[in-house]
Design a protein around this motif. Structure first.
Motif, PDB file in Angstrom:
ATOM      1  N   VAL A  45       0.784  -1.101  -0.035  1.00  0.00           N
ATOM      2  CA  VAL A  45       0.137  -0.075  -0.034  1.00  0.00           C
ATOM      3  C   VAL A  45       0.878   1.140  -0.021  1.00  0.00           C
ATOM      4  O   VAL A  45       1.940   1.216   0.693  1.00  0.00           O
ATOM      5  CB  VAL A  45      -1.031   0.130   1.205  1.00  0.00           C
ATOM      6  N   GLY A  46       0.729   2.130  -0.954  1.00  0.00           N
ATOM      7  CA  GLY A  46       1.405   3.375  -0.941  1.00  0.00           C
ATOM      8  C   GLY A  46       2.265   3.314  -2.129  1.00  0.00           C
ATOM      9  O   GLY A  46       3.002   4.476  -2.288  1.00  0.00           O
ATOM     10  N   ASP A  47       2.633   2.314  -2.711  1.00  0.00           N
ATOM     11  CA  ASP A  47       3.637   2.295  -3.694  1.00  0.00           C
ATOM     12  C   ASP A  47       3.039   3.049  -5.122  1.00  0.00           C
ATOM     13  O   ASP A  47       1.876   2.807  -5.364  1.00  0.00           O
ATOM     14  CB  ASP A  47       3.857   0.802  -4.221  1.00  0.00           C
ATOM     15  N   ARG A  48       3.885   3.527  -5.826  1.00  0.00           N
ATOM     16  CA  ARG A  48       3.424   3.926  -7.210  1.00  0.00           C
ATOM     17  C   ARG A  48       3.811   2.820  -8.105  1.00  0.00           C
ATOM     18  O   ARG A  48       4.681   2.152  -8.286  1.00  0.00           O
ATOM     19  CB  ARG A  48       4.488   5.076  -7.641  1.00  0.00           C
ATOM     20  N   VAL A  49       2.840   2.590  -9.183  1.00  0.00           N
ATOM     21  CA  VAL A  49       2.643   1.494 -10.089  1.00  0.00           C
ATOM     22  C   VAL A  49       2.407   2.046 -11.332  1.00  0.00           C
ATOM     23  O   VAL A  49       1.665   2.967 -11.717  1.00  0.00           O
ATOM     24  CB  VAL A  49       1.981   0.219  -9.458  1.00  0.00           C
ATOM     25  N   ARG A  50       2.713   1.324 -12.583  1.00  0.00           N
ATOM     26  CA  ARG A  50       2.251   1.350 -13.839  1.00  0.00           C
ATOM     27  C   ARG A  50       1.218   0.382 -14.135  1.00  0.00           C
ATOM     28  O   ARG A  50       1.685  -0.963 -13.934  1.00  0.00           O
ATOM     29  CB  ARG A  50       3.587   1.280 -14.902  1.00  0.00           C
ATOM     30  N   LEU A  51       0.169   0.639 -14.739  1.00  0.00           N
ATOM     31  CA  LEU A  51      -0.834  -0.268 -14.904  1.00  0.00           C
ATOM     32  C   LEU A  51      -1.397  -0.250 -16.606  1.00  0.00           C
ATOM     33  O   LEU A  51      -1.044   0.815 -17.136  1.00  0.00           O
ATOM     34  CB  LEU A  51      -2.150   0.119 -14.158  1.00  0.00           C
ATOM     35  N   GLU A  52      -1.492  -1.501 -16.894  1.00  0.00           N
ATOM     36  CA  GLU A  52      -2.179  -1.645 -18.049  1.00  0.00           C
ATOM     37  C   GLU A  52      -3.778  -1.667 -17.972  1.00  0.00           C
ATOM     38  O   GLU A  52      -4.205  -2.636 -17.388  1.00  0.00           O
ATOM     39  CB  GLU A  52      -1.658  -2.594 -18.964  1.00  0.00           C
ATOM     40  N   LEU A  53      -4.681  -0.909 -18.778  1.00  0.00           N
ATOM     41  CA  LEU A  53      -5.980  -0.972 -18.488  1.00  0.00           C
ATOM     42  C   LEU A  53      -6.383  -1.569 -19.988  1.00  0.00           C
ATOM     43  O   LEU A  53      -6.051  -1.000 -20.949  1.00  0.00           O
ATOM     44  CB  LEU A  53      -6.811   0.398 -18.175  1.00  0.00           C
ATOM     45  N   SER A  54      -7.669  -2.445 -19.784  1.00  0.00           N
ATOM     46  CA  SER A  54      -8.336  -2.788 -20.883  1.00  0.00           C
ATOM     47  C   SER A  54      -8.982  -1.558 -21.926  1.00  0.00           C
ATOM     48  O   SER A  54      -9.817  -1.034 -21.230  1.00  0.00           O
ATOM     49  CB  SER A  54      -8.952  -3.963 -20.784  1.00  0.00           C
ATOM     50  N   PRO A  55      -9.042  -1.471 -22.941  1.00  0.00           N
ATOM     51  CA  PRO A  55     -10.021  -0.305 -23.515  1.00  0.00           C
ATOM     52  C   PRO A  55     -11.314  -0.569 -23.368  1.00  0.00           C
ATOM     53  O   PRO A  55     -12.048  -0.065 -23.456  1.00  0.00           O
ATOM     54  CB  PRO A  55      -9.530  -0.451 -25.062  1.00  0.00           C
ATOM     55  N   ARG A  56     -11.806  -2.071 -23.197  1.00  0.00           N
ATOM     56  CA  ARG A  56     -13.249  -2.348 -23.025  1.00  0.00           C
ATOM     57  C   ARG A  56     -13.613  -2.148 -21.687  1.00  0.00           C
ATOM     58  O   ARG A  56     -14.825  -1.870 -21.516  1.00  0.00           O
ATOM     59  CB  ARG A  56     -13.280  -3.706 -23.382  1.00  0.00           C
ATOM     60  N   ASP A  57     -12.832  -2.324 -20.647  1.00  0.00           N
ATOM     61  CA  ASP A  57     -13.045  -2.001 -19.383  1.00  0.00           C
ATOM     62  C   ASP A  57     -12.087  -1.306 -18.703  1.00  0.00           C
ATOM     63  O   ASP A  57     -11.085  -2.021 -18.232  1.00  0.00           O
ATOM     64  CB  ASP A  57     -13.527  -3.496 -18.602  1.00  0.00           C
ATOM     65  N   LEU A  58     -12.444  -0.105 -18.487  1.00  0.00           N
ATOM     66  CA  LEU A  58     -11.476   0.922 -17.750  1.00  0.00           C
ATOM     67  C   LEU A  58     -11.484   1.042 -16.281  1.00  0.00           C
ATOM     68  O   LEU A  58     -10.589   1.715 -15.415  1.00  0.00           O
ATOM     69  CB  LEU A  58     -11.551   2.311 -18.299  1.00  0.00           C
ATOM     70  N   THR A  59     -12.118  -0.044 -15.709  1.00  0.00           N
ATOM     71  CA  THR A  59     -12.124  -0.250 -14.375  1.00  0.00           C
ATOM     72  C   THR A  59     -11.254  -1.101 -13.762  1.00  0.00           C
ATOM     73  O   THR A  59     -11.049  -1.457 -12.575  1.00  0.00           O
ATOM     74  CB  THR A  59     -13.677  -0.400 -13.738  1.00  0.00           C
TER      75      THR A  59
END
Length: 68
Positions: A45-59
């Motif tokens: 908790v508190g870490d900065r991360v890089r995410l990949e989001l699906s274009p179909r479901d941005l949640t």
């Protein structure tokens, strides 16, 4: 093609899921990658991360790497 964003881990959820806050007060549920050929990413908790989001479901997304 996945959308790449950066965020901060807000909460650790059951079953290896994390609630991550991204820009504009939005929150997504993300998981760390698993399977052969993937490196283990230790996320707290508190870490900065890089995410990949699906274009179909941005949640929902996948944590790709931990930043700094």
């Amino acid at each position: 093609m996945a959308v790449s964003v950066e965020g901060t881990v807000l909460e650790a959820l059951p079953h290896g899921l994390y609630r991550v806050g991204i820009e504009h007060q939005r929150e997504v549920v993300a998981h760390t990658p698993s399977g052969p050929g993937r490196n283990f990413i230790r996320v707290l908790v508190g870490d900065r991360v890089r995410l990949e989001l699906s274009p179909r479901d941005l949640t929902r997304g996948r944590i790709v790497e931990k930043i700094g």
